[in-house]
Design a protein around this motif. Sequence first.
Motif, short mmCIF file in Angstrom:
data_model
loop_
_atom_site.label_atom_id
_atom_site.label_comp_id
_atom_site.label_asym_id
_atom_site.label_seq_id
_atom_site.Cartn_x
_atom_site.Cartn_y
_atom_site.Cartn_z
N GLU A 43 0.86 -1.18 0.00
CA GLU A 43 0.00 0.00 0.00
C GLU A 43 0.90 1.23 0.00
OE1 GLU A 43 -2.94 -0.09 3.07
OE2 GLU A 43 -3.68 -2.09 2.50
N GLY A 44 1.06 1.81 -1.17
CA GLY A 44 1.97 2.93 -1.31
C GLY A 44 3.38 2.50 -1.01
N MET A 45 4.05 3.19 -0.08
CA MET A 45 5.42 2.87 0.28
C MET A 45 5.52 1.87 1.42
SD MET A 45 7.62 6.41 0.00
CE MET A 45 6.83 7.13 1.46
N GLN A 46 4.40 1.26 1.80
CA GLN A 46 4.39 0.38 2.95
C GLN A 46 3.93 -1.02 2.56
OE1 GLN A 46 5.51 1.81 5.83
NE2 GLN A 46 5.64 3.76 4.72
N PHE A 47 4.40 -2.01 3.34
CA PHE A 47 3.79 -3.34 3.33
C PHE A 47 2.77 -3.40 4.46
CE2 PHE A 47 8.17 -4.89 1.87
CZ PHE A 47 7.80 -4.94 0.54
N THR A 48 1.69 -4.11 4.23
CA THR A 48 0.73 -4.36 5.30
C THR A 48 0.41 -5.85 5.36
OG1 THR A 48 -1.22 -3.99 3.90
CG2 THR A 48 -0.32 -2.08 5.09
N LEU A 49 0.04 -6.28 6.54
CA LEU A 49 -0.38 -7.66 6.76
C LEU A 49 -1.60 -7.61 7.66
CD1 LEU A 49 0.02 -10.71 6.54
CD2 LEU A 49 1.62 -10.57 8.48
N ASP A 50 -2.74 -8.02 7.11
CA ASP A 50 -4.00 -7.99 7.84
C ASP A 50 -4.29 -6.61 8.43
OD1 ASP A 50 -4.32 -10.67 7.23
OD2 ASP A 50 -3.43 -11.36 9.12
N GLY A 51 -4.04 -5.59 7.62
CA GLY A 51 -4.38 -4.23 7.99
C GLY A 51 -3.37 -3.51 8.85
#
Length: 441
Positions: A43-51
């Motif tokens: 998500e953009g410049m980030q990784f996310t895991l389960d929000g």
Amino acid sequence: MSTDDSPMMNRRTLLAATAAVAATPALPALARQTASAGFVRREGMQFTLDGKPYRYVGANLWYAAWIGHEGRLARELDALAADGVTNLRIAASAEWSPLKNAVRPAFHDQDDAYNEALLTGLDHATAEIGKRGMKAVLYLTNFWEWSGGMATYLLWSNGGQYVDADAPWPDFPEFVSGFYRSPEAVARYHAHLRRIVTRVNSVTGKPYAEDPAIMGWQLANEPRPGGTDGNVDRTLPDFHAWISGTARLIKSLAPHHLVSTGGEGLKGSMERPGLVLSSQADDTIDYHTAHVWPGNWGWLDRTDMPGTHARAVALSTEYVARHVELAKQAGKPLVVEEFGYPRNGDVYDLGASTSMRDDLYSAIHNAVLASAREGGPLAGSNFWAWNGEGRARHPDFRFRSGDTAFLGDPPHEPQGWYGVFDQDVSTRRIIRDHAAALAAL
């Protein structure tokens, strides 16, 4: 070696498949689509895991498939998990090759006969990684010779001609760059890619493409467009077409997974920032990668480590900072997925201190923490590499054909050069402390 029971693709079919991939439109929607629980997302410049933000301490464990049937695999993963390591970068390919340093056994040979033990070893590795709540990044071929790689696909397609990696520089990278211009070599590589990405895990019964234990796929380990400026300029259109076509193919087969090139960054791009950005601009490439090798790049004089160590760490820190800025320009996450440093004195014996290596590890970890605190793109790191309980089998610390005591140092390198052993207490403490600091953010 045994041949698996799926239909073989002949040369005409392979070429047609490659042409179809090249004609496939870009799939940005797939790169952004909502994945089910447990999958890492960009998500953009980030990784996310389960929000939630996904940041990690990782290791390179290229040989996981080779020890997949051994009790050693579980012990190594348990040791890494105890140190807070949650991400593993592993090899999902090796081509049976006449190249001098190519690892044996290999996944497959020129006749597309596959080694079932390695395939099921990879199944066990991904299953055990998933059991521990870890994530895996799998790379699908190699620019370098030690696992066969692109040079082997090329020689399979050109009548057996090749240049080995002991040739004068830059003869080897110049030869390997011909891979991108060979439709048959690329088609054979794509056939292997399809076999792995669409495989059903024999341990879990779950298709790889639906397994959240897999964070993503990499096109290759350290793909470069060539070894000289002139050749790179000639190769770039084919290099970029290979990147975008292959990434689209992976996304079509495994839309829940991330894709990255596996590139080194500036050092693999003739030091051209524009080439780093253009090679990872396609929206199907989810994140940037950078590798840091001060001892291989001349920043550290291995014959005078005390006198050049501070400079090497400073240049490494600057190198990472440059890639953080490039990732910001691209609006994508960044992972420093390889970094390595010799033991003090550039010796391989386990009795040698790792204090200088520890300084580099701390510098890389500090960069990850600083970026995380400011909401920057640097999301994780994978040190090179985990040796664990592996030990060199010979007094000269060299890997020999037939050896099965795999270490993180590949077969072409001295065994114990860069890898972290289970007894390296100070380095493991630094890794654990960094994992705790990341988790506390």
